[in-house]
Design a protein around this motif. Structure first.
Motif, PDB file in Angstrom:
ATOM      1  N   PRO A 102       0.876  -1.172  -0.123  1.00  0.00           N
ATOM      2  CA  PRO A 102      -0.024  -0.010   0.089  1.00  0.00           C
ATOM      3  C   PRO A 102       0.862   1.066  -0.045  1.00  0.00           C
ATOM      4  CG  PRO A 102      -0.907  -1.530   1.629  1.00  0.00           C
ATOM      5  CD  PRO A 102       0.402  -2.272   1.191  1.00  0.00           C
ATOM      6  N   SER A 103       0.560   2.288  -1.001  1.00  0.00           N
ATOM      7  CA  SER A 103       1.302   3.567  -0.743  1.00  0.00           C
ATOM      8  C   SER A 103       1.259   4.301   0.370  1.00  0.00           C
ATOM      9  CB  SER A 103       1.018   4.428  -2.046  1.00  0.00           C
ATOM     10  OG  SER A 103       1.197   3.404  -3.328  1.00  0.00           O
ATOM     11  N   ASN A 104       2.205   4.946   0.807  1.00  0.00           N
ATOM     12  CA  ASN A 104       2.123   6.058   1.782  1.00  0.00           C
ATOM     13  C   ASN A 104       1.566   5.484   3.065  1.00  0.00           C
ATOM     14  OD1 ASN A 104       2.662   8.251  -0.071  1.00  0.00           O
ATOM     15  ND2 ASN A 104       0.474   8.169  -0.820  1.00  0.00           N
ATOM     16  N   ARG A 105       1.979   4.540   3.341  1.00  0.00           N
ATOM     17  CA  ARG A 105       1.869   3.747   4.662  1.00  0.00           C
ATOM     18  C   ARG A 105       2.991   4.231   5.604  1.00  0.00           C
ATOM     19  NH1 ARG A 105       1.927  -2.734   4.917  1.00  0.00           N
ATOM     20  NH2 ARG A 105       3.619  -2.329   6.428  1.00  0.00           N
ATOM     21  N   ASP A 107       4.774   3.358   8.310  1.00  0.00           N
ATOM     22  CA  ASP A 107       5.810   2.878   8.720  1.00  0.00           C
ATOM     23  C   ASP A 107       7.037   2.423   7.576  1.00  0.00           C
ATOM     24  OD1 ASP A 107       4.117   1.187   7.417  1.00  0.00           O
ATOM     25  OD2 ASP A 107       4.600  -0.828   8.310  1.00  0.00           O
ATOM     26  N   THR A 144       2.474  -7.207   6.732  1.00  0.00           N
ATOM     27  CA  THR A 144       1.655  -6.921   5.550  1.00  0.00           C
ATOM     28  C   THR A 144       0.803  -8.063   5.301  1.00  0.00           C
ATOM     29  OG1 THR A 144       3.216  -5.143   4.678  1.00  0.00           O
ATOM     30  CG2 THR A 144       1.718  -6.268   3.098  1.00  0.00           C
TER      31      THR A 144
END
Length: 257
Positions: A102-105, A107, A144
């Motif tokens: 997923p983008s911009n997580r 962590d 994840t």
């Protein structure tokens, strides 16, 4: 990795890779599937497949990315520290070679943005710091998808890769016995022993036979030229292909049409 000019290469992973994009574009082609990564994107690439990587500028920004390479040595040390009783027993190794995170997580962004000062300042991080960053990257993957346990630690018997499934997917690739063994999570001796349980032929002869079978089906379909078929199924030499084909089917490829 930085690149001001577009570049493309066929990359065969000998280690699992976690890639994060700072800027530019990374095009990843696996067979007929194309994935494009841009600023802020992160993806996991398994070690047992060949992919075509194209690195290029995007929207006026140079290609800039970081690749974390998880070697078997690092993964074995990490695995040995784990509580084996807490491992997900129902984890299954995915057949997908590219896993897009997923983008911009938070962590993911935190890990990779914390590494930019070392690029910009030229300061060499210590081995201890690098190990911490690698461990952090590994936990990102494990948190994840639990099935990534089976992909990352595929040297462990419970998640040993199915040999025939791997061979069916990769018989057109130019792999050595050592690479076949490594990609299926086995030593060379174990690979040979396990292969003998599922085939009467040794691995390299099985590959030749499988390529010829695929070529025979394509020739009969009439959809491709014999020369194209020869190279598409994995042969590097037309003369060798014709001789092997005649030895199995009793006639030359051209006379099978």
């Amino acid at each position: 990795m930085y690149s001001d000019n577009g570049s493309s290469c066929l990359h065969r992973n000998h280690s699992h890779v976690l890639v994060y994009m700072y800027s530019g574009e990374l095009e990843i082609k696996e067979r007929e599937k194309v994935t494009k990564l841009h600023k802020g994107d992160c993806a996991f690439i398994r070690k047992d497949f060949s992919v075509q990587l194209t690195k290029q500028a995007y929207k006026g920004e140079q290609f800039k990315a970081i690749f974390l390479m998880f070697t078997d040595k690092f993964l074995r040390v990490f695995y040995n520290r784990l509580d084996k009783g807490s491992l997900p027993q129902d984890a299954r190794r995915s057949k997908v070679s590219l896993y897009r995170l997923p983008s911009n997580r938070p962590d993911i962004v935190s890990l990779f943005e914390s590494m930019t000062p070392y690029f910009n300042s030229g300061i060499q991080p210590t081995d201890e710091l690098l190990e911490l960053k690698m461990t952090e990257g590994l936990y990102i993957l494990l948190n994840t998808d639990k099935n990534l346990y089976a992909s990352l630690f595929d040297f462990a018997d419970p998640w040993k890769i199915d040999i025939m499934s791997f061979m069916e997917q990769n018989y057109t690739n130019d792999l050595s016995l050592e690479e076949m063994a490594n990609y299926t999570g086995r030593s060379l001796a174990t690979f040979k022993r396990d292969f003998s349980k599922v085939s009467d032929l040794p691995p390299q002869k099985w590959v030749i036979r499988r390529r010829l079978e695929a070529a025979h089906a394509l020739i009969l379909s009439g959809t491709q030229k014999v020369t194209d078929i020869c190279y598409n199924v994995g042969f590097k030499n037309l003369s060798h292909f014709s001789k092997a084909y005649k030895g199995l089917y009793g006639c030359s490829p051209a006379h099978s049409i």
